[in-house]
Design an enzyme around this catalytic site. Structure first.
Site, PDB file in Angstrom:
ATOM      1  N   HIS A 177      -1.487   5.955   3.370  1.00  0.00           N
ATOM      2  CA  HIS A 177      -2.224   5.228   4.412  1.00  0.00           C
ATOM      3  C   HIS A 177      -1.345   5.083   5.654  1.00  0.00           C
ATOM      4  O   HIS A 177      -0.132   5.289   5.610  1.00  0.00           O
ATOM      5  CB  HIS A 177      -2.615   3.830   3.926  1.00  0.00           C
ATOM      6  CG  HIS A 177      -1.438   2.906   3.776  1.00  0.00           C
ATOM      7  ND1 HIS A 177      -0.495   3.061   2.799  1.00  0.00           N
ATOM      8  CD2 HIS A 177      -1.041   1.827   4.510  1.00  0.00           C
ATOM      9  CE1 HIS A 177       0.429   2.127   2.915  1.00  0.00           C
ATOM     10  NE2 HIS A 177       0.128   1.367   3.952  1.00  0.00           N
ATOM     11  N   ASP A 180      -0.846   1.900   8.642  1.00  0.00           N
ATOM     12  CA  ASP A 180      -1.092   0.452   8.556  1.00  0.00           C
ATOM     13  C   ASP A 180      -2.250  -0.015   9.442  1.00  0.00           C
ATOM     14  O   ASP A 180      -2.322   0.330  10.625  1.00  0.00           O
ATOM     15  CB  ASP A 180       0.186  -0.317   8.919  1.00  0.00           C
ATOM     16  CG  ASP A 180       1.263  -0.114   7.856  1.00  0.00           C
ATOM     17  OD1 ASP A 180       0.906   0.004   6.671  1.00  0.00           O
ATOM     18  OD2 ASP A 180       2.446  -0.037   8.229  1.00  0.00           O
ATOM     19  N   HIS A 208       2.269   6.671   4.836  1.00  0.00           N
ATOM     20  CA  HIS A 208       3.282   6.389   3.827  1.00  0.00           C
ATOM     21  C   HIS A 208       2.621   5.954   2.529  1.00  0.00           C
ATOM     22  O   HIS A 208       1.444   5.548   2.514  1.00  0.00           O
ATOM     23  CB  HIS A 208       4.288   5.344   4.312  1.00  0.00           C
ATOM     24  CG  HIS A 208       3.675   4.061   4.793  1.00  0.00           C
ATOM     25  ND1 HIS A 208       3.015   3.953   5.997  1.00  0.00           N
ATOM     26  CD2 HIS A 208       3.600   2.838   4.218  1.00  0.00           C
ATOM     27  CE1 HIS A 208       2.576   2.719   6.156  1.00  0.00           C
ATOM     28  NE2 HIS A 208       2.906   2.015   5.070  1.00  0.00           N
ATOM     29  N   ARG A 216       7.928  -7.408   6.285  1.00  0.00           N
ATOM     30  CA  ARG A 216       7.554  -6.392   7.283  1.00  0.00           C
ATOM     31  C   ARG A 216       7.172  -7.070   8.581  1.00  0.00           C
ATOM     32  O   ARG A 216       6.452  -8.086   8.565  1.00  0.00           O
ATOM     33  CB  ARG A 216       6.375  -5.564   6.767  1.00  0.00           C
ATOM     34  CG  ARG A 216       6.165  -4.279   7.565  1.00  0.00           C
ATOM     35  CD  ARG A 216       4.975  -3.504   7.043  1.00  0.00           C
ATOM     36  NE  ARG A 216       3.749  -3.913   7.732  1.00  0.00           N
ATOM     37  CZ  ARG A 216       2.526  -3.583   7.336  1.00  0.00           C
ATOM     38  NH1 ARG A 216       2.348  -2.842   6.261  1.00  0.00           N
ATOM     39  NH2 ARG A 216       1.479  -3.979   8.032  1.00  0.00           N
TER      40      ARG A 216
HETATM   41  C1  SIN Z   1       3.606  -0.965   3.306  1.00  0.00           C
HETATM   42  O1  SIN Z   1       2.622  -0.247   3.246  1.00  0.00           O
HETATM   43  O2  SIN Z   1       3.897  -1.594   4.315  1.00  0.00           O
HETATM   44  C2  SIN Z   1       4.524  -1.083   2.104  1.00  0.00           C
HETATM   45  C3  SIN Z   1       5.529   0.002   2.088  1.00  0.00           C
HETATM   46  C4  SIN Z   1       6.550  -0.168   1.004  1.00  0.00           C
HETATM   47  O3  SIN Z   1       6.541  -1.202   0.320  1.00  0.00           O
HETATM   48  O4  SIN Z   1       7.390   0.714   0.855  1.00  0.00           O
END
Ligand code: SIN
Length: 277
Positions: A101, A103, A253, A268
């Site tokens: 996906h 974000d 990612h 994050r």
């Molecule tokens: C996310 O999608 O922000 C999580 C990525 C992760 O935990 O590596």
């Protein structure tokens, strides 16, 4: 004029680089900021090691790149609405980002980038995989590139965030308030001018110009293409206090959940972006 002395070490020729010689807890000089920004534009996702960051320092680093995004649904630590907690342990029923996906693409102006600091990682597993959406687009045939370039797609969030955050979500999110947006299937990056695929398996629900069946099958073809595109991916092995900064406009990612029941935990910060074109 002092020039930045950061070192940029690519993980692969296609995507990803580790950056050495910068302390993210300190204000960045103009030269260092420019060098970090250039590295992000060139490598699409950049990584830093051994960064001890308070929530304030984490947010300050993010603010160098733009206003901070506040997640529409996820809860945040008291006094830090801009922080999204990323945490999994033996009680977890899901992990954030456990499928390919980009974000919050359900926003009308989705985030330009995300900066993840993990302070605690498992001894084994917990890598994050990144895929280069310029690479995914360029690996398609000319005919398919042309076809996709004329299409738009709906991105929704209720099916992603509803079940997860209904009970403990943000005060302002109520029924019918989950963000959704229509974006081009292929977007042009506002800085590099390069084209990349901008549909993803988490948020994208429908290609607007096609029938439901055509839309389903075409999206599946694109997701398969992204998932098997190992030639335009990299895989980041975390250590405690690593930081990953990815450009949501040209990457996707996928966080591997191969460490259950162990703990993986951090925060994050997400930087606001503009409307995809
Ligand atoms: C996310 O999608 O922000 C999580 C990525 C992760 O935990 O590596």
């Amino acid at each position: 004029m002092a020039l930045s002395n950061i070192r940029v070490k690519p993980l692969t020729a296609a995507i990803g680089a580790e950056i050495e010689g910068v302390d993210l807890s300190q204000p960045l000089s103009e030269d260092t900021f420019n060098a970090v920004h250039d590295a992000l534009m060139s490598h699409n996702v950049i990584f830093f090691r051994d960064q001890e960051l308070t929530l304030e320092q984490h947010k300050e680093f993010g603010r160098r790149f733009g206003d901070l995004h506040i997640h529409p649904a996820a809860p945040s630590p008291e006094g830090h609405p801009e922080i999204l907690k990323i945490h999994a342990d033996e009680n977890s029923k899901y992990v954030a980002g456990g499928a390919w996906h980009t974000d919050v693409s359900c926003d009308i102006e989705p985030p330009m980038g995300s900066i993840l600091h993990l302070h605690t990682v498992p001894d084994q597993g917990g890598d994050t995989l990144f895929s280069n959406m310029y690479g995914a687009y360029e690996a398609l045939s000319d005919k398919m590139q042309q076809f996709l370039s004329g299409l738009t797609a709906k991105h929704r969030s209720e099916h992603v965030h509803g079940g997860r955050y209904d009970k403990n979500g943000k005060e302002h999110l109520r029924d019918g308030e989950y963000p959704e947006a229509i974006h081009p299937v292929v977007r042009t990056h506002p800085v590099t001018g390069r084209k990349g695929i901008y549909v993803n398996s988490a948020f994208t629900t429908r290609i607007m110009e096609l029938s439901r069946h055509e839309s389903h099958d075409l999206l599946q073809m694109i997701y398969n293409h992204i998932a098997r595109g190992v030639d335009f991916q990299c895989r980041f092995r975390w250590a405690n206090n690593s930081v990953a900064f990815w450009d949501n406009r040209c990457t996707q990612h996928h966080a591997a959940w191969d460490y259950f029941p162990n703990i993986r935990s951090g925060n994050r910060v997400t930087v606001q972006g503009d409307r995809p074109v």
